[in-house]
Design a protein around this motif. Structure first.
Motif, PDB file in Angstrom:
ATOM      1  N   MET A   1      33.868  40.931  45.819  1.00 17.43           N
ATOM      2  CA  MET A   1      33.958  41.684  45.441  1.00 17.43           C
ATOM      3  C   MET A   1      35.474  41.434  46.207  1.00 17.43           C
ATOM      4  SD  MET A   1      34.385  46.125  44.956  1.00 17.43           S
ATOM      5  CE  MET A   1      33.172  46.094  43.761  1.00 17.43           C
ATOM      6  N   THR A   2      37.014  41.182  45.825  1.00 22.01           N
ATOM      7  CA  THR A   2      37.383  41.087  46.608  1.00 22.01           C
ATOM      8  C   THR A   2      38.919  42.497  47.123  1.00 22.01           C
ATOM      9  OG1 THR A   2      37.009  38.383  46.614  1.00 22.01           O
ATOM     10  CG2 THR A   2      39.404  38.944  47.694  1.00 22.01           C
ATOM     11  N   ILE A   3      38.824  43.253  47.960  1.00 21.55           N
ATOM     12  CA  ILE A   3      39.831  43.890  48.000  1.00 21.55           C
ATOM     13  C   ILE A   3      40.710  42.856  48.560  1.00 21.55           C
ATOM     14  CG2 ILE A   3      40.942  45.917  49.165  1.00 21.55           C
ATOM     15  CD1 ILE A   3      37.678  47.304  48.082  1.00 21.55           C
ATOM     16  N   ARG A   4      43.001  43.057  48.149  1.00 21.80           N
ATOM     17  CA  ARG A   4      43.099  43.172  49.462  1.00 21.80           C
ATOM     18  C   ARG A   4      43.975  43.669  49.744  1.00 21.80           C
ATOM     19  NH1 ARG A   4      42.538  37.831  48.691  1.00 21.80           N
ATOM     20  NH2 ARG A   4      41.414  36.336  47.379  1.00 21.80           N
ATOM     21  N   PHE A   5      44.237  44.818  49.696  1.00 23.11           N
ATOM     22  CA  PHE A   5      44.914  45.822  50.217  1.00 23.11           C
ATOM     23  C   PHE A   5      44.461  47.594  50.114  1.00 23.11           C
ATOM     24  CE2 PHE A   5      47.694  45.049  47.139  1.00 23.11           C
ATOM     25  CZ  PHE A   5      48.289  45.855  46.953  1.00 23.11           C
ATOM     26  N   VAL A   6      44.666  48.284  51.006  1.00 24.16           N
ATOM     27  CA  VAL A   6      44.176  49.703  50.408  1.00 24.16           C
ATOM     28  C   VAL A   6      45.469  50.416  51.460  1.00 24.16           C
ATOM     29  CG1 VAL A   6      42.873  51.892  50.767  1.00 24.16           C
ATOM     30  CG2 VAL A   6      42.095  49.540  50.996  1.00 24.16           C
TER      31      VAL A   6
ATOM     32  N   CYS B   1      46.382  54.564  32.320  1.00 30.16           N
ATOM     33  CA  CYS B   1      45.459  54.730  33.544  1.00 30.16           C
ATOM     34  C   CYS B   1      45.698  54.030  34.444  1.00 30.16           C
ATOM     35  CB  CYS B   1      44.978  53.236  31.963  1.00 30.16           C
ATOM     36  SG  CYS B   1      45.537  51.945  32.261  1.00 30.16           S
ATOM     37  N   SER B   2      44.868  54.078  34.971  1.00 26.63           N
ATOM     38  CA  SER B   2      44.696  53.880  36.657  1.00 26.63           C
ATOM     39  C   SER B   2      45.018  52.193  36.566  1.00 26.63           C
ATOM     40  CB  SER B   2      43.721  54.700  37.198  1.00 26.63           C
ATOM     41  OG  SER B   2      43.355  56.164  36.658  1.00 26.63           O
ATOM     42  N   PHE B   3      45.182  51.589  36.359  1.00 25.10           N
ATOM     43  CA  PHE B   3      44.914  50.072  36.880  1.00 25.10           C
ATOM     44  C   PHE B   3      46.667  49.626  35.793  1.00 25.10           C
ATOM     45  CE2 PHE B   3      40.696  50.761  33.829  1.00 25.10           C
ATOM     46  CZ  PHE B   3      40.669  51.209  35.406  1.00 25.10           C
ATOM     47  N   VAL B   4      47.447  48.907  37.103  1.00 21.12           N
ATOM     48  CA  VAL B   4      48.267  48.283  36.842  1.00 21.12           C
ATOM     49  C   VAL B   4      47.987  46.730  37.277  1.00 21.12           C
ATOM     50  CG1 VAL B   4      50.988  48.300  37.507  1.00 21.12           C
ATOM     51  CG2 VAL B   4      49.729  50.829  37.646  1.00 21.12           C
ATOM     52  N   GLU B   5      48.803  45.828  36.672  1.00 23.68           N
ATOM     53  CA  GLU B   5      48.649  44.528  37.115  1.00 23.68           C
ATOM     54  C   GLU B   5      50.181  44.061  37.810  1.00 23.68           C
ATOM     55  OE1 GLU B   5      47.729  41.716  34.257  1.00 23.68           O
ATOM     56  OE2 GLU B   5      45.864  42.673  34.765  1.00 23.68           O
ATOM     57  N   HIS B   6      50.273  44.046  38.676  1.00 22.15           N
ATOM     58  CA  HIS B   6      51.259  43.677  39.480  1.00 22.15           C
ATOM     59  C   HIS B   6      51.271  42.129  40.316  1.00 22.15           C
ATOM     60  CE1 HIS B   6      55.541  44.658  41.484  1.00 22.15           C
ATOM     61  NE2 HIS B   6      54.906  43.975  42.672  1.00 22.15           N
ATOM     62  N   ARG B   7      52.421  41.589  40.042  1.00 22.53           N
ATOM     63  CA  ARG B   7      52.259  39.938  41.254  1.00 22.53           C
ATOM     64  C   ARG B   7      50.874  39.075  40.682  1.00 22.53           C
ATOM     65  NH1 ARG B   7      55.384  40.628  46.743  1.00 22.53           N
ATOM     66  NH2 ARG B   7      56.637  41.601  45.986  1.00 22.53           N
ATOM     67  N   ASN B   8      49.863  38.566  41.274  1.00 19.46           N
ATOM     68  CA  ASN B   8      48.972  38.472  41.637  1.00 19.46           C
ATOM     69  C   ASN B   8      47.676  39.376  41.672  1.00 19.46           C
ATOM     70  OD1 ASN B   8      49.977  37.746  43.802  1.00 19.46           O
ATOM     71  ND2 ASN B   8      48.207  36.395  44.570  1.00 19.46           N
TER      72      ASN B   8
ATOM     73  N   ASN C   1      42.407  39.404  40.143  1.00 18.07           N
ATOM     74  CA  ASN C   1      42.555  39.913  38.787  1.00 18.07           C
ATOM     75  C   ASN C   1      41.197  40.212  37.767  1.00 18.07           C
ATOM     76  OD1 ASN C   1      45.655  40.567  38.156  1.00 18.07           O
ATOM     77  ND2 ASN C   1      46.095  39.028  38.486  1.00 18.07           N
ATOM     78  N   ASP C   2      40.639  39.622  38.784  1.00 20.40           N
ATOM     79  CA  ASP C   2      39.034  39.859  37.726  1.00 20.40           C
ATOM     80  C   ASP C   2      37.807  40.551  38.002  1.00 20.40           C
ATOM     81  OD1 ASP C   2      38.858  38.636  40.842  1.00 20.40           O
ATOM     82  OD2 ASP C   2      37.888  36.426  39.756  1.00 20.40           O
ATOM     83  N   GLU C   3      38.552  41.333  39.191  1.00 21.24           N
ATOM     84  CA  GLU C   3      37.767  42.500  39.367  1.00 21.24           C
ATOM     85  C   GLU C   3      37.183  43.617  38.179  1.00 21.24           C
ATOM     86  OE1 GLU C   3      36.066  42.790  42.344  1.00 21.24           O
ATOM     87  OE2 GLU C   3      36.228  41.097  43.170  1.00 21.24           O
TER      88      GLU C   3
END
Length: 143
Positions: A1-6, A48-55, A74-76
């Motif tokens: 699981m890779t979180i990039r930022f919070v 929904c609570s999911f948005v794709e933005h950049r990568n 993106n694969d999380e």
């Protein structure tokens, strides 16, 4: 699981807490936060609570006056990240008693400590609320 930022953001779009697990310059962070916050706050409760933005895939949830935004690969699994956000809020609720924006503002270091106990290098390493809060309670006793 890779979180990039919070990110924790209020309804006006002001960032109250930001934790990054990859290197971005201050200008890149500011631009990214502005884009993401505008995109997420403009959405209705029915979306929904999911948005794709950049990568990134942005998973967010609103609790009272605070938005909790988590940027992941993106694969999380979005539902696992929503569960992580809920765990973070429950942990803060247990410590602060119904966490609000002022708790984050006046106890920013404690909010960061909780997040650091839960996430290390972008990976969730602790999910037990008692284990997460134990070091903070020790610091409270010592002061």
């Amino acid at each position: 699981m890779t979180i990039r930022f919070v990110l924790m953001v209020n309804k006006q779009g002001q960032t109250r807490l930001a934790q990054y697990y990859e290197y971005l310059t201050i200008d890149q962070r500011r631009a990214l936060e502005g884009e993401i916050v505008r995109k997420c706050l403009a959405r209705s409760d029915q979306q929904c609570s999911f948005v794709e933005h950049r990568n990134y895939k942005i998973v967010y949830r609103r609790y009272a006056s605070l938005f909790f935004l988590v940027g992941v690969d993106n694969d999380e699994n979005e539902l696992a990240i929503l569960e992580f956000i809920h765990l973070l809020v429950e942990t803060m609720d247990r410590h602060f008693g119904n966490v609000c924006e002022l708790d984050i503002m006046f106890h920013l270091e404690k909010a960061h400590f909780m997040l650091e106990e839960m996430v290390m290098n972008g990976c969730i390493v602790e999910t037990n609320k008692s284990n997460i809060l134990a070091p903070i309670q020790l610091m409270d006793k010592a002061s």
